[in-house]
Design a protein around this motif. Structure first.
Motif, PDB file in Angstrom:
ATOM      1  N   ALA A 156     -11.271  -3.700  16.621  1.00 25.78           N
ATOM      2  CA  ALA A 156      -9.735  -4.299  17.059  1.00 25.78           C
ATOM      3  C   ALA A 156     -11.159  -5.176  18.451  1.00 25.78           C
ATOM      4  CB  ALA A 156      -8.486  -4.243  17.418  1.00 25.78           C
ATOM      5  N   PRO A 157     -10.979  -6.416  18.110  1.00 22.87           N
ATOM      6  CA  PRO A 157     -11.574  -7.608  19.731  1.00 22.87           C
ATOM      7  C   PRO A 157     -10.919  -6.678  20.905  1.00 22.87           C
ATOM      8  CG  PRO A 157     -10.067  -8.054  18.408  1.00 22.87           C
ATOM      9  CD  PRO A 157      -9.767  -7.196  17.887  1.00 22.87           C
ATOM     10  N   GLY A 158     -10.136  -6.091  20.978  1.00 20.02           N
ATOM     11  CA  GLY A 158      -9.994  -5.745  22.455  1.00 20.02           C
ATOM     12  C   GLY A 158      -8.450  -5.232  22.056  1.00 20.02           C
ATOM     13  N   ASP A 159      -7.494  -4.209  23.570  1.00 15.95           N
ATOM     14  CA  ASP A 159      -6.403  -3.446  23.464  1.00 15.95           C
ATOM     15  C   ASP A 159      -5.587  -3.558  22.965  1.00 15.95           C
ATOM     16  OD1 ASP A 159      -8.371  -1.428  25.118  1.00 15.95           O
ATOM     17  OD2 ASP A 159      -7.365  -1.416  26.654  1.00 15.95           O
ATOM     18  N   GLN A 160      -5.109  -5.033  23.523  1.00 12.69           N
ATOM     19  CA  GLN A 160      -3.697  -5.548  23.378  1.00 12.69           C
ATOM     20  C   GLN A 160      -3.956  -6.383  21.951  1.00 12.69           C
ATOM     21  OE1 GLN A 160      -3.142  -9.616  25.307  1.00 12.69           O
ATOM     22  NE2 GLN A 160      -1.111  -9.691  24.337  1.00 12.69           N
ATOM     23  N   ALA A 161      -5.220  -6.479  20.495  1.00 14.55           N
ATOM     24  CA  ALA A 161      -5.153  -6.926  19.485  1.00 14.55           C
ATOM     25  C   ALA A 161      -4.592  -5.313  19.023  1.00 14.55           C
ATOM     26  CB  ALA A 161      -6.397  -7.111  19.419  1.00 14.55           C
ATOM     27  N   ALA A 162      -5.645  -4.055  19.610  1.00 17.00           N
ATOM     28  CA  ALA A 162      -5.029  -3.090  19.098  1.00 17.00           C
ATOM     29  C   ALA A 162      -4.070  -2.417  18.955  1.00 17.00           C
ATOM     30  CB  ALA A 162      -6.441  -1.664  19.907  1.00 17.00           C
ATOM     31  N   ALA A 213      -1.314  -3.408  16.163  1.00 14.83           N
ATOM     32  CA  ALA A 213      -1.608  -2.615  14.735  1.00 14.83           C
ATOM     33  C   ALA A 213      -0.668  -1.375  14.928  1.00 14.83           C
ATOM     34  CB  ALA A 213      -2.349  -2.346  14.222  1.00 14.83           C
ATOM     35  N   PHE A 214       0.351  -1.291  16.146  1.00 14.66           N
ATOM     36  CA  PHE A 214       0.958   0.079  15.963  1.00 14.66           C
ATOM     37  C   PHE A 214       2.311   0.435  14.787  1.00 14.66           C
ATOM     38  CE2 PHE A 214       5.165   1.545  18.090  1.00 14.66           C
ATOM     39  CZ  PHE A 214       4.738   3.071  18.588  1.00 14.66           C
ATOM     40  N   ALA A 215       3.072  -0.615  14.652  1.00 14.69           N
ATOM     41  CA  ALA A 215       4.382  -1.054  13.956  1.00 14.69           C
ATOM     42  C   ALA A 215       3.764  -0.821  12.397  1.00 14.69           C
ATOM     43  CB  ALA A 215       5.245  -1.727  14.245  1.00 14.69           C
ATOM     44  N   GLU A 216       2.932  -1.533  12.018  1.00  4.80           N
ATOM     45  CA  GLU A 216       2.880  -1.040  10.443  1.00  4.80           C
ATOM     46  C   GLU A 216       1.487  -0.558  10.282  1.00  4.80           C
ATOM     47  OE1 GLU A 216       0.235  -5.116  12.671  1.00  4.80           O
ATOM     48  OE2 GLU A 216       2.749  -4.016  13.050  1.00  4.80           O
ATOM     49  N   GLY A 217      -0.091  -0.768  11.454  1.00  3.14           N
ATOM     50  CA  GLY A 217      -1.096   0.503  10.764  1.00  3.14           C
ATOM     51  C   GLY A 217      -2.115  -0.557  11.238  1.00  3.14           C
ATOM     52  N   PRO A 218      -3.007  -0.336  10.682  1.00  2.00           N
ATOM     53  CA  PRO A 218      -4.478  -1.478  11.368  1.00  2.00           C
ATOM     54  C   PRO A 218      -4.651  -1.770  10.243  1.00  2.00           C
ATOM     55  CG  PRO A 218      -5.057   1.175  11.861  1.00  2.00           C
ATOM     56  CD  PRO A 218      -3.456   0.880  11.364  1.00  2.00           C
ATOM     57  N   ASP A 219      -5.186  -1.115   8.827  1.00  2.00           N
ATOM     58  CA  ASP A 219      -4.980  -2.107   7.807  1.00  2.00           C
ATOM     59  C   ASP A 219      -3.490  -3.397   7.277  1.00  2.00           C
ATOM     60  OD1 ASP A 219      -3.074  -0.295   6.731  1.00  2.00           O
ATOM     61  OD2 ASP A 219      -3.947  -0.334   5.148  1.00  2.00           O
ATOM     62  N   GLU A 220      -2.793  -3.768   7.696  1.00  2.00           N
ATOM     63  CA  GLU A 220      -1.678  -4.448   7.724  1.00  2.00           C
ATOM     64  C   GLU A 220      -1.782  -5.413   8.676  1.00  2.00           C
ATOM     65  OE1 GLU A 220      -0.731  -0.896   7.356  1.00  2.00           O
ATOM     66  OE2 GLU A 220      -0.482  -0.855   5.058  1.00  2.00           O
ATOM     67  N   ALA A 221      -2.311  -4.838  10.010  1.00  2.00           N
ATOM     68  CA  ALA A 221      -2.792  -5.520  10.816  1.00  2.00           C
ATOM     69  C   ALA A 221      -3.621  -6.682  10.554  1.00  2.00           C
ATOM     70  CB  ALA A 221      -2.993  -5.643  11.974  1.00  2.00           C
ATOM     71  N   GLY A 222      -4.708  -6.214   9.258  1.00  2.00           N
ATOM     72  CA  GLY A 222      -5.674  -6.659   9.195  1.00  2.00           C
ATOM     73  C   GLY A 222      -7.245  -5.873   9.167  1.00  2.00           C
ATOM     74  N   PHE A 223      -7.532  -5.016  10.031  1.00  2.00           N
ATOM     75  CA  PHE A 223      -8.786  -4.514  11.061  1.00  2.00           C
ATOM     76  C   PHE A 223      -8.946  -3.830   9.746  1.00  2.00           C
ATOM     77  CE2 PHE A 223      -5.742  -5.290  14.653  1.00  2.00           C
ATOM     78  CZ  PHE A 223      -6.271  -5.903  15.427  1.00  2.00           C
ATOM     79  N   ASP A 224     -10.535  -3.668   9.682  1.00  2.00           N
ATOM     80  CA  ASP A 224     -11.470  -2.699   9.654  1.00  2.00           C
ATOM     81  C   ASP A 224     -11.399  -1.010   9.832  1.00  2.00           C
ATOM     82  OD1 ASP A 224     -13.130  -1.694   7.869  1.00  2.00           O
ATOM     83  OD2 ASP A 224     -14.852  -3.126   9.186  1.00  2.00           O
ATOM     84  N   MET A 225     -10.639  -0.287   8.625  1.00  2.00           N
ATOM     85  CA  MET A 225     -10.339   0.698   8.912  1.00  2.00           C
ATOM     86  C   MET A 225     -10.549   1.872   8.023  1.00  2.00           C
ATOM     87  SD  MET A 225      -6.379   1.757   8.128  1.00  2.00           S
ATOM     88  CE  MET A 225      -6.926   2.985   6.896  1.00  2.00           C
ATOM     89  N   LEU A 226     -10.283   2.712   8.116  1.00  2.00           N
ATOM     90  CA  LEU A 226     -10.498   4.429   7.817  1.00  2.00           C
ATOM     91  C   LEU A 226      -9.675   5.429   7.854  1.00  2.00           C
ATOM     92  CD1 LEU A 226     -14.009   4.922   8.577  1.00  2.00           C
ATOM     93  CD2 LEU A 226     -13.220   4.465   6.383  1.00  2.00           C
TER      94      LEU A 226
END
Length: 146
Positions: free
Chosen positions: A10-16, A19-32
């Motif tokens: 993620a581009p920074g802490d605020q953007a990261a 993803a708290f509620a829905e998860g990183p994939d639903e927030a559009g972040f590359d994830m494993l």
């Protein structure tokens, strides 16, 4: 109850934190997503082996598993991983990841059930994620959810 570990860039802490509620994939972040590789203990051990330093050097970094979401949350948290950790993974050749997977597989937290080949594959995936995050000038984060 199982814990899931979702590593993402993620581009920074605020953007990261978004993803708290829905998860990183639903927030559009590359994830494993992993079920067993927690950032605080097992990933710290792997990176210590990778950089040939004591675990305390890895875990002592101020951004190592630094909470970016509310400490009052009871079942989901997002933590930071230092850029040095991201870069060590991104720069690691697959042969080195396979090499460290052997001693890493013997960590007591795996309870004698870790396959070095499987761990090498997981490290390869994390290294690729770290490389993609770095190429976008993103930090590496982990969302832990019960």
């Amino acid at each position: 109850m199982s814990t899931f570990y979702e590593y993402f860039g993620a581009p920074g802490d605020q953007a990261a934190a978004s993803a708290f509620a829905e998860g990183p994939d639903e927030a559009g972040f590359d994830m494993l997503r992993f079920k067993t590789i927690d950032p605080a203990v097992l990933l710290g051990q792997a990176v210590a082996l990778l950089i040939r330093e004591p675990v305390s050097r890895v875990t002592g970094h101020p951004r190592f598993v630094h909470l970016v979401t509310s400490p009052e949350a009871e079942s989901t948290w997002i933590v930071t991983l230092p850029d040095e950790l991201r870069d060590a993974l991104a720069d690691a050749p697959p042969a080195r990841l396979a090499e460290i997977s052997v001693p890493w597989s013997q960590a007591e937290e795996f309870y004698g059930h870790a396959d070095p080949g499987h761990l090498a594959d997981l490290l390869d995936e994390l290294a690729a994620l770290a490389g993609r995050a770095r190429s976008h000038d993103h930090g590496l984060y982990c969302r832990m959810a019960l």
